[in-house]
Design a protein around this motif. Structure first.
Motif, PDB file in Angstrom:
ATOM      1  N   LEU A  38      90.485  90.185  72.863  1.00  0.00           N
ATOM      2  CA  LEU A  38      90.039  89.457  74.047  1.00  0.00           C
ATOM      3  C   LEU A  38      91.191  88.670  74.665  1.00  0.00           C
ATOM      4  O   LEU A  38      91.327  88.615  75.890  1.00  0.00           O
ATOM      5  N   LEU A  41      93.356  91.094  76.582  1.00  0.00           N
ATOM      6  CA  LEU A  41      92.712  91.499  77.827  1.00  0.00           C
ATOM      7  C   LEU A  41      92.623  90.355  78.829  1.00  0.00           C
ATOM      8  O   LEU A  41      92.563  90.587  80.029  1.00  0.00           O
ATOM      9  N   SER A  42      92.645  89.136  78.347  1.00  0.00           N
ATOM     10  CA  SER A  42      92.581  87.988  79.261  1.00  0.00           C
ATOM     11  C   SER A  42      93.891  87.789  80.017  1.00  0.00           C
ATOM     12  O   SER A  42      93.895  87.184  81.087  1.00  0.00           O
ATOM     13  N   THR A  67      87.155  97.863  70.435  1.00  0.00           N
ATOM     14  CA  THR A  67      86.732  97.686  71.826  1.00  0.00           C
ATOM     15  C   THR A  67      85.291  98.146  72.025  1.00  0.00           C
ATOM     16  O   THR A  67      84.549  97.543  72.807  1.00  0.00           O
ATOM     17  N   PHE A  75      81.322  91.722  75.830  1.00  0.00           N
ATOM     18  CA  PHE A  75      82.553  90.951  75.990  1.00  0.00           C
ATOM     19  C   PHE A  75      83.611  91.706  76.787  1.00  0.00           C
ATOM     20  O   PHE A  75      84.525  91.098  77.338  1.00  0.00           O
ATOM     21  N   VAL A  76      83.536  93.027  76.800  1.00  0.00           N
ATOM     22  CA  VAL A  76      84.439  93.850  77.598  1.00  0.00           C
ATOM     23  C   VAL A  76      83.617  94.918  78.298  1.00  0.00           C
ATOM     24  O   VAL A  76      82.497  95.230  77.892  1.00  0.00           O
ATOM     25  N   GLN A  91      88.333  95.899  80.413  1.00  0.00           N
ATOM     26  CA  GLN A  91      88.626  94.579  80.972  1.00  0.00           C
ATOM     27  C   GLN A  91      87.650  93.589  80.371  1.00  0.00           C
ATOM     28  O   GLN A  91      86.537  93.943  79.982  1.00  0.00           O
ATOM     29  N   ILE A  92      88.084  92.348  80.286  1.00  0.00           N
ATOM     30  CA  ILE A  92      87.243  91.300  79.722  1.00  0.00           C
ATOM     31  C   ILE A  92      86.170  90.933  80.748  1.00  0.00           C
ATOM     32  O   ILE A  92      86.436  90.905  81.953  1.00  0.00           O
ATOM     33  N   GLY A  96      82.807  87.587  77.922  1.00  0.00           N
ATOM     34  CA  GLY A  96      83.940  87.652  76.993  1.00  0.00           C
ATOM     35  C   GLY A  96      84.925  86.516  77.226  1.00  0.00           C
ATOM     36  O   GLY A  96      85.431  85.922  76.274  1.00  0.00           O
ATOM     37  N   SER A  97      85.185  86.190  78.488  1.00  0.00           N
ATOM     38  CA  SER A  97      86.085  85.069  78.812  1.00  0.00           C
ATOM     39  C   SER A  97      85.511  83.757  78.309  1.00  0.00           C
ATOM     40  O   SER A  97      86.229  82.932  77.733  1.00  0.00           O
TER      41      SER A  97
END
Length: 140
Positions: A38, A41-42, A67, A75-76, A91-92, A96-97
């Motif tokens: 995460l 990806l962030s 993933t 979350f993604v 992508q997050i 997820g963020s």
């Protein structure tokens, strides 16, 4: 480098890994692999499994499994690769963020407790040396 220093580093690294694993087991929300994926990806717009695997020094099958688990939790998400319709990026998501931010704050709060009494200079030196060591690990 003298042998005593090398032996001290080797032993203290083993102790550190054991204690970190014990310490972070209290944080049940994300495991280490989910946290690192995460985080990766962030800082990127979107990333393919191969790129994630290269950046995290993991094999593609491991990243694919991880993933997929993050996708099941929401979350993604997968987004199509605009240049190759057969592949996709991850992508997050907003969820997820949010989870990453909350989990990171738990970890930072624990660090504040652990580093209580350390000077700013000691914290800076420790962080710099950890980064240098991690960079050396990535090169090998």
């Amino acid at each position: 480098m003298n042998e005593h220093s090398l032996e001290t580093i080797e032993l203290e690294m083993a102790v550190l890994v054991r204690r970190i694993n014990s310490l972070t087991s209290d944080f049940r929300r994300l495991d280490r692999s989910a946290y690192l994926l995460l985080h990766q990806l962030s800082i990127e717009e979107a990333s393919g499994v191969k790129t994630l695997a290269n950046n995290l020094k993991l094999d593609i099958s491991t990243v694919s499994r991880q993933t997929a688990a993050l996708e099941q939790k929401g979350f993604v998400s997968k987004v199509p690769d605009p240049q190759d319709g057969r592949s996709h990026f991850y992508q997050i998501t907003d969820l997820g963020s949010k989870e990453l931010i909350e989990y990171r704050q738990e970890r930072l709060d624990k660090m504040v407790t652990l580093l209580n009494g350390w000077s700013d200079e000691e914290c800076q030196s420790f962080g710099d040396l950890l980064k240098k060591f991690n960079d050396a690990l990535m090169r090998n």
